[in-house]
Design an enzyme around this catalytic site. Structure first.
Site, PDB file in Angstrom:
ATOM      1  N   PHE A  47      -5.433   9.054  -4.083  1.00 33.31           N
ATOM      2  CA  PHE A  47      -4.410   8.501  -4.720  1.00 33.31           C
ATOM      3  C   PHE A  47      -4.044   7.156  -3.938  1.00 33.31           C
ATOM      4  O   PHE A  47      -3.952   7.014  -2.755  1.00 33.31           O
ATOM      5  CB  PHE A  47      -3.162   9.485  -4.658  1.00 33.31           C
ATOM      6  CG  PHE A  47      -1.833   8.560  -5.113  1.00 33.31           C
ATOM      7  CD1 PHE A  47      -1.163   8.754  -6.241  1.00 33.31           C
ATOM      8  CD2 PHE A  47      -0.985   7.894  -4.155  1.00 33.31           C
ATOM      9  CE1 PHE A  47      -0.085   8.288  -6.470  1.00 33.31           C
ATOM     10  CE2 PHE A  47       0.035   7.160  -4.365  1.00 33.31           C
ATOM     11  CZ  PHE A  47       0.550   7.389  -5.520  1.00 33.31           C
ATOM     12  N   GLU A  48      -3.851   6.136  -4.546  1.00 33.95           N
ATOM     13  CA  GLU A  48      -3.227   5.030  -3.947  1.00 33.95           C
ATOM     14  C   GLU A  48      -2.485   3.914  -5.270  1.00 33.95           C
ATOM     15  O   GLU A  48      -3.028   3.996  -6.153  1.00 33.95           O
ATOM     16  CB  GLU A  48      -4.308   4.074  -3.554  1.00 33.95           C
ATOM     17  CG  GLU A  48      -5.314   4.613  -2.388  1.00 33.95           C
ATOM     18  CD  GLU A  48      -6.461   3.603  -1.896  1.00 33.95           C
ATOM     19  OE1 GLU A  48      -6.948   3.052  -2.760  1.00 33.95           O
ATOM     20  OE2 GLU A  48      -6.496   3.553  -0.830  1.00 33.95           O
ATOM     21  N   ILE A  49      -1.351   3.574  -4.783  1.00 35.82           N
ATOM     22  CA  ILE A  49      -0.896   2.411  -5.676  1.00 35.82           C
ATOM     23  C   ILE A  49      -0.856   1.252  -4.507  1.00 35.82           C
ATOM     24  O   ILE A  49      -0.326   1.162  -3.621  1.00 35.82           O
ATOM     25  CB  ILE A  49       0.422   2.773  -6.105  1.00 35.82           C
ATOM     26  CG1 ILE A  49       0.556   3.840  -7.158  1.00 35.82           C
ATOM     27  CG2 ILE A  49       1.180   1.457  -6.943  1.00 35.82           C
ATOM     28  CD1 ILE A  49       1.592   4.223  -7.579  1.00 35.82           C
ATOM     29  N   TYR A  93       0.869  -0.978  -0.026  1.00 31.84           N
ATOM     30  CA  TYR A  93       0.012  -0.080  -0.024  1.00 31.84           C
ATOM     31  C   TYR A  93       1.189   1.183   0.048  1.00 31.84           C
ATOM     32  O   TYR A  93       2.081   1.254   0.603  1.00 31.84           O
ATOM     33  CB  TYR A  93      -1.005  -0.143   1.327  1.00 31.84           C
ATOM     34  CG  TYR A  93      -1.825   1.009   1.114  1.00 31.84           C
ATOM     35  CD1 TYR A  93      -3.223   0.789   0.577  1.00 31.84           C
ATOM     36  CD2 TYR A  93      -1.764   2.229   1.775  1.00 31.84           C
ATOM     37  CE1 TYR A  93      -4.102   1.698   0.636  1.00 31.84           C
ATOM     38  CE2 TYR A  93      -2.794   3.161   1.874  1.00 31.84           C
ATOM     39  CZ  TYR A  93      -4.223   3.002   0.952  1.00 31.84           C
ATOM     40  OH  TYR A  93      -5.097   3.938   1.113  1.00 31.84           O
TER      41      TYR A  93
END
Ligand code: GDP
Ligand code: MN
Length: 350
Positions: free
Chosen positions: A237-239, A180
């Site tokens: 925003f997330e990767i 995460y």
């Protein structure tokens, strides 16, 4: 081939066959961008896609999955597929994932919306916003179109990227065992989550096996778990890793929260929901702060600390706008909990 070998014809200074080749020839990750959007978000998402493509994806050509509770219009599909350099896929959300579960008391939920409207709590009176938060908390990663992938990067309308990203961020996540990641963190509005922490404590009491050793509890609690300090990663925003979200631990967590009803009886956001999960159920070093991804979503900016980095990556953000070392950010606390050295130059940005 040097450009000088292909002289311009004058009328078409950059004809299709003179464009540089796509550089996505190398190995790529099993990854996709994912966007939840309405048809009316078309121009705002177009802006976001251009930013992501120009700064990153034109070099990698990753796919892009679009999800909607309604059917996407032909106009939406035509425009977005023209802007994305990878494959585009369009999915409709099943009704069960975007409606009130049967255990929710509709009158109670309606009363709460009225009260929150009077208190002027942001999105407090919105039904669709609640479905959105619940969907992003518990369902997007199990949509049939997402099942093909292991990694995702979430993109919302009207976001900006300010620096070139020269490497594969998905590969970085995999190589460094990250699950995460975030660019901005802050404190949640207390009024939207009054009983969330108690619900989480019920979950951890029922499923102690899902809480991992060496987690980031310290980042979200100042008193060893008695209370929540409201720190969360900003989830627009997330990767992240989709298999983690599909794990028994995360599903048990989401299911417990969902049954407690706070998505409708309060206004739980997917940001604190994801963040608490990451803080309790991932090891500390599985969470990554992307200092190098310069990002904007109204009203906050993450502009990388470190002038040389900004110059080398053609950044266009004003470092004065950087939110990280501001009192309302939880990023300094993230550095402290992880015993990381703050980036050079951070003091100047206070
Ligand atoms: P904010 O960032 O919290 O102010 O919320 P947004 O309005 O940006 O919504 C978050 C995300 O969910 C964005 O990607 C929106 O496009 C999407 N979204 C919000 N409401 C709806 C909705 O009713 N239907 C669909 N399909 N998407 C929505
Ligand atoms: Mn948004």
């Amino acid at each position: 081939t040097p450009q000088s070998e292909k002289p311009s014809t004058g009328t078409t200074p950059n004809p299709g066959n003179a464009l540089p080749p796509a550089t996505a020839g190398g190995p790529r990750m099993n990854a996709t961008f994912v966007t939840l959007a309405r048809n009316s978000d078309i121009w705002e998402i177009a802006e976001s896609i251009r930013h992501v493509e120009d700064r990153f994806n034109r070099k990698f050509n990753y796919d892009w999955v679009f999800l909607n509770d309604d059917d996407f219009s032909d106009e939406f599909k035509k425009l977005t597929s023209s802007l994305v350099s990878g494959k585009t896929k369009y999915g409709k959300i099943p009704k069960e994932h975007w409606s009130f579960p049967e255990w929710i008391d509709q009158d109670k939920a309606a009363k709460v919306r009225e009260e929150m409207k009077e208190k002027k709590i942001i999105y407090g009176d919105s039904i669709s916003y609640r479905h959105m938060c619940r969907y992003e908390s518990g369902f997007f990663f199990r949509h049939p179109l997402m099942m093909d992938y292991e990694w995702y990067w979430r993109v919302e309308p009207s976001v900006k990227l300010f620096c070139d990203i020269e490497y594969d961020t998905f590969k970085y996540m995999a190589d460094n065992k990250k699950k995460y990641s975030f660019t901005l963190s802050l404190y949640e509005y207390v009024e939207t989550i009054p009983t969330l922490w108690d619900t989480v404590k019920n979950f951890t009491a029922t499923y102690p096996q899902h809480v991992v050793k060496g987690n980031s509890l310290k980042w979200i609690s100042e008193d060893d778990g008695k209370t929540y300090n409201h720190c969360h990663f900003w989830s627009n925003f997330e990767i992240g890793n989709l298999n983690w979200l599909r794990s028994d631990a995360y599903i048990d967590y989401f299911t417990s929260l969902d049954h407690a009803g706070g998505f409708f009886y309060e206004r739980w956001g997917d940001a604190p929901v994801h963040s608490i999960a990451a803080a309790l159920m991932l090891k500390k070093d599985e969470i990554h702060f992307f200092n190098d991804i310069a990002y904007y979503h109204v009203p906050f900016t993450h502009c990388p600390t470190g002038e040389q980095y900004r110059l080398d990556h053609k950044c266009s953000c004003n470092p004065k706008d950087n939110f990280d070392w501001n009192g309302y950010s939880c990023t300094a606390r993230f550095y402290e909990v992880n015993e990381m050295e703050k980036p050079e130059g951070y003091e100047k940005e206070h």
